[in-house]
Design a protein around this motif. Structure first.
Motif, PDB file in Angstrom:
ATOM      1  N   ALA A   1       0.858  -1.332  -0.123  1.00 15.25           N
ATOM      2  CA  ALA A   1       0.036  -0.063  -0.040  1.00 15.25           C
ATOM      3  C   ALA A   1       0.714   1.174  -0.040  1.00 15.25           C
ATOM      4  O   ALA A   1       0.656   2.270  -0.697  1.00 15.25           O
ATOM      5  CB  ALA A   1      -0.973  -0.029   1.328  1.00 15.25           C
ATOM      6  N   VAL A   2       1.954   1.167   0.737  1.00 15.17           N
ATOM      7  CA  VAL A   2       2.893   2.402   0.882  1.00 15.17           C
ATOM      8  C   VAL A   2       3.550   2.539  -0.535  1.00 15.17           C
ATOM      9  O   VAL A   2       3.874   3.582  -0.997  1.00 15.17           O
ATOM     10  CB  VAL A   2       4.022   2.274   1.914  1.00 15.17           C
ATOM     11  N   LEU A   3       3.913   1.458  -1.258  1.00 16.66           N
ATOM     12  CA  LEU A   3       4.486   1.170  -2.520  1.00 16.66           C
ATOM     13  C   LEU A   3       3.538   1.941  -3.535  1.00 16.66           C
ATOM     14  O   LEU A   3       4.066   2.769  -4.595  1.00 16.66           O
ATOM     15  CB  LEU A   3       5.016   0.068  -2.973  1.00 16.66           C
ATOM     16  N   VAL A   4       2.317   1.752  -3.457  1.00 13.83           N
ATOM     17  CA  VAL A   4       1.458   2.580  -4.334  1.00 13.83           C
ATOM     18  C   VAL A   4       1.437   3.865  -4.426  1.00 13.83           C
ATOM     19  O   VAL A   4       1.653   4.738  -5.331  1.00 13.83           O
ATOM     20  CB  VAL A   4       0.023   1.827  -3.800  1.00 13.83           C
ATOM     21  N   THR A   5       1.588   4.344  -3.378  1.00  7.48           N
ATOM     22  CA  THR A   5       1.907   5.772  -2.974  1.00  7.48           C
ATOM     23  C   THR A   5       3.095   6.399  -3.478  1.00  7.48           C
ATOM     24  O   THR A   5       2.867   7.327  -4.062  1.00  7.48           O
ATOM     25  CB  THR A   5       1.668   6.025  -1.263  1.00  7.48           C
TER      26      THR A   5
ATOM     27  N   PHE B   1       3.954  -5.864 -14.447  1.00  8.17           N
ATOM     28  CA  PHE B   1       4.678  -4.686 -14.681  1.00  8.17           C
ATOM     29  C   PHE B   1       4.521  -4.510 -16.236  1.00  8.17           C
ATOM     30  O   PHE B   1       4.574  -3.315 -16.511  1.00  8.17           O
ATOM     31  CB  PHE B   1       6.272  -4.950 -14.148  1.00  8.17           C
ATOM     32  N   ARG B   2       4.794  -5.384 -16.953  1.00 12.29           N
ATOM     33  CA  ARG B   2       4.815  -5.280 -18.598  1.00 12.29           C
ATOM     34  C   ARG B   2       3.636  -4.472 -18.813  1.00 12.29           C
ATOM     35  O   ARG B   2       3.537  -3.471 -19.497  1.00 12.29           O
ATOM     36  CB  ARG B   2       4.943  -6.436 -19.291  1.00 12.29           C
ATOM     37  N   GLN B   3       2.471  -5.030 -18.476  1.00 12.74           N
ATOM     38  CA  GLN B   3       1.058  -4.387 -18.935  1.00 12.74           C
ATOM     39  C   GLN B   3       1.117  -3.137 -18.084  1.00 12.74           C
ATOM     40  O   GLN B   3       0.533  -2.067 -18.783  1.00 12.74           O
ATOM     41  CB  GLN B   3      -0.003  -5.330 -18.410  1.00 12.74           C
ATOM     42  N   SER B   4       1.392  -2.915 -16.851  1.00 14.23           N
ATOM     43  CA  SER B   4       1.195  -1.611 -16.155  1.00 14.23           C
ATOM     44  C   SER B   4       2.073  -0.534 -16.948  1.00 14.23           C
ATOM     45  O   SER B   4       1.496   0.586 -17.369  1.00 14.23           O
ATOM     46  CB  SER B   4       1.735  -1.634 -14.787  1.00 14.23           C
ATOM     47  N   PHE B   5       3.167  -0.955 -17.449  1.00  7.37           N
ATOM     48  CA  PHE B   5       3.986  -0.057 -17.990  1.00  7.37           C
ATOM     49  C   PHE B   5       3.466   0.294 -19.470  1.00  7.37           C
ATOM     50  O   PHE B   5       3.438   1.480 -20.034  1.00  7.37           O
ATOM     51  CB  PHE B   5       5.528  -0.427 -18.312  1.00  7.37           C
TER      52      PHE B   5
ATOM     53  N   GLY C   1       4.593   1.408 -12.973  1.00  6.54           N
ATOM     54  CA  GLY C   1       4.357   0.411 -11.983  1.00  6.54           C
ATOM     55  C   GLY C   1       3.115   0.380 -11.195  1.00  6.54           C
ATOM     56  O   GLY C   1       2.970  -0.699 -10.422  1.00  6.54           O
ATOM     57  N   THR C   2       2.612   1.555 -11.031  1.00  8.00           N
ATOM     58  CA  THR C   2       1.505   1.672  -9.997  1.00  8.00           C
ATOM     59  C   THR C   2       0.514   0.555 -10.126  1.00  8.00           C
ATOM     60  O   THR C   2      -0.044   0.161  -9.141  1.00  8.00           O
ATOM     61  CB  THR C   2       0.898   3.077  -9.992  1.00  8.00           C
ATOM     62  N   GLY C   3      -0.095   0.430 -11.361  1.00  9.60           N
ATOM     63  CA  GLY C   3      -1.251  -0.440 -11.380  1.00  9.60           C
ATOM     64  C   GLY C   3      -0.854  -1.887 -10.891  1.00  9.60           C
ATOM     65  O   GLY C   3      -1.624  -2.610 -10.482  1.00  9.60           O
TER      66      GLY C   3
ATOM     67  N   PHE D   1      -0.872  -6.362  -6.873  1.00  9.20           N
ATOM     68  CA  PHE D   1      -0.291  -7.367  -5.989  1.00  9.20           C
ATOM     69  C   PHE D   1      -0.927  -7.127  -4.566  1.00  9.20           C
ATOM     70  O   PHE D   1      -0.898  -8.087  -3.786  1.00  9.20           O
ATOM     71  CB  PHE D   1       1.250  -6.852  -5.936  1.00  9.20           C
ATOM     72  N   LEU D   2      -1.294  -5.972  -4.104  1.00 12.26           N
ATOM     73  CA  LEU D   2      -1.919  -5.626  -2.877  1.00 12.26           C
ATOM     74  C   LEU D   2      -3.245  -6.470  -2.635  1.00 12.26           C
ATOM     75  O   LEU D   2      -3.360  -7.053  -1.714  1.00 12.26           O
ATOM     76  CB  LEU D   2      -2.409  -4.216  -2.864  1.00 12.26           C
TER      77      LEU D   2
END
Length: 453
Positions: free
Chosen positions: A310-314, A394-398, A404-406, A411-412
């Motif tokens: 959750a912190v990584l998303v931020t 990560f590939r799809q998110s980029f 990499g937020t998505g 993952f969360l």
């Protein structure tokens, strides 16, 4: 103790404390040491493409999506080969297969050395990556082999140390790459260093390891393990722990380059920290599980992983590099702890199922060892597929948003599922015993004790 040639041990009973104290522990520790060495080299070869892609600048003509696809292929093969590698121990013997599997690491190392230059086609890089995947299989055969050497009361520590020593091959190859990049060297220098190391691992296994005749090929065990629901439940949990560890190990440097604009050298300075700490802490996860119960440690570990994500998303959304790196390293540490505690659960689960069936003594030990050894290969294979999912996410998110937020949001959600499954299956129902101290019907239905699992 040795009854025939080829370093085969005929009698092996680690649950017998006298046997363990007089001869068993010394032999088991020796096999553990050289198993760790071979598995360590295997992990380095498997994850070498997480480092090689950092060397591959614009002159190679690969996009970030191409690189994530390449590392996904490497991870996929490493996951798939874990299944046959698990049963190879029973077919050939733990020592014999360690020699063979270590020697096979020469194939991907030499192949990568041959193709690693600008102008090589992407399909050729994919083929070389496919070959590197065999390094991932060493983990499964090593864990299955070491599981047979140690008594149940020591498996958490032994399996954690075995896996942690292997996992540490990831940061070691990243550290070696950092030194080479810093000195102005290229990827072929890195690959050239590992060729003699592969040979050393194979020779030492031949000289100092043993086979156990008690570990025989048992296709029935594989079928029984595959039919058992706990094999697949633990596979899901292992996706959350080991899948995270190996997936992040491949992806961390690429995320730093693609999202935060770090150079190969800058990325290399940071990428090794998380895998190093995550590897070192894995035996601690096993030790804590031995003391407090694997299910309890695994549950709270998933709670912490969800919070860290959750912190990584931020951090990812705000572009804070310092916070991103710090929390990512914490996530690596938690994945290492979870690896140790989750694998400790497996022998206890099947030992308890044996007790639930009314088996006692050596019969219960044999049943638990038979199914836990078979299930470890399947669980390890499915868990490694989590690394594929991480890189594809990560590939799809980029591709979708340029960051990499998505992927971190996904993952969360998965960690939340894992902690819910751990609680519902392994911690929710207490064990009820009858007045004479034996398990009552509730135990048979639950089949699991939070203290033992």
């Amino acid at each position: 103790m040795k009854a025939r040639g080829g370093r085969w041990i005929e009698h092996w009973d680690p649950e017998d404390e006298t046997f363990w104290r007089e001869t068993g522990e010394r032999t088991a520790r020796r096999n553990l040491f050289f198993s760790v060495l071979s598995e360590h080299i295997g992990f380095s070869v498997w994850t070498m493409w997480s480092v090689l892609v950092l060397f591959m600048g614009p002159e190679y003509g690969l996009t970030p999506a191409d690189k994530f696809l390449l590392t996904s292929v490497v991870t996929l093969v490493g996951a798939v080969v874990r299944v046959p590698y698990t049963f190879a121990v029973a077919v050939f013997g733990g020592r014999n297969w360690t020699i063979v599997s270590a020697g096979l690491l020469l194939v991907p190392t030499v192949a990568a050395f041959a193709v690693m230059e600008p102008g090589t086609s992407f399909s050729t890089f994919l083929l070389a990556g496919l070959l590197a995947g065999i390094g991932g299989g060493n983990f499964a055969s090593s864990m299955t082999n070491i599981n047979a050497f140690f008594p149940l009361r020591r498996k958490g520590w032994a399996l954690g140390l075995n896996a942690g020593g292997g996992n540490i091959g990831v940061p070691v190859i990243q550290l070696v790459a950092l030194a080479i990049i810093g000195a102005g060297g290229g990827p072929r220098v890195l690959l050239g260093i590992y060729v003699p190391l592969v040979l050393v691992a194979a020779v030492l296994a031949a000289c100092f390891m043993d086979n156990l005749t008690s570990v025989r090929n048992d296709t029935g065990a594989a079928k029984d393990a595959a039919r058992d629901a706990h094999t697949w439940i633990m596979s899901v949990l292992y996706i959350g722990t080991f899948g995270s560890f190996i997936g992040y190990s491949f992806a961390f440097g690429q995320v730093l380059q693609s999202q935060f604009g770090r150079s190969p050298l800058q990325a290399a300075y940071l990428t090794f920290i998380g895998p190093l700490l995550g590897s070192l802490v894995r035996p601690l996860g096993g030790r804590l599980a031995d003391r407090y119960g694997g299910a309890r440690i695994t549950l709270w570990n998933f709670v912490a992983m969800a919070a860290a994500t959750a912190v990584l998303v931020t951090a990812s959304a705000s572009g804070s590099l310092a916070l991103f790196v710090a929390v990512f390293v914490v996530l690596f540490v938690l994945s290492g702890l979870g690896n140790g505690s989750a694998f400790k659960m497996i022998p206890g689960i099947f030992r308890n199922k044996a007790l639930g069936k009314g088996l006692e003594g050596e019969a219960a030990v044999a049943y638990g060892r038979r199914l836990s050894g078979a299930s470890m290969g399947l669980i390890g294979a499915v868990g490694a597929l989590g690394g594929v999912a991480v890189n594809l996410a990560f590939r799809q998110s980029f591709l979708s948003s340029g960051s990499g937020t998505g992927a971190f949001v996904a993952f969360l959600a998965f960690y939340a599922v894992c902690l819910a499954v751990t609680w519902a299956v392994y911690l929710r129902r207490p064990v009820v015993r009858t007045p004479d101290g034996t398990a009552g019907p509730e135990r048979v239905r639950a089949g699991l004790s939070r203290a033992e699992v």
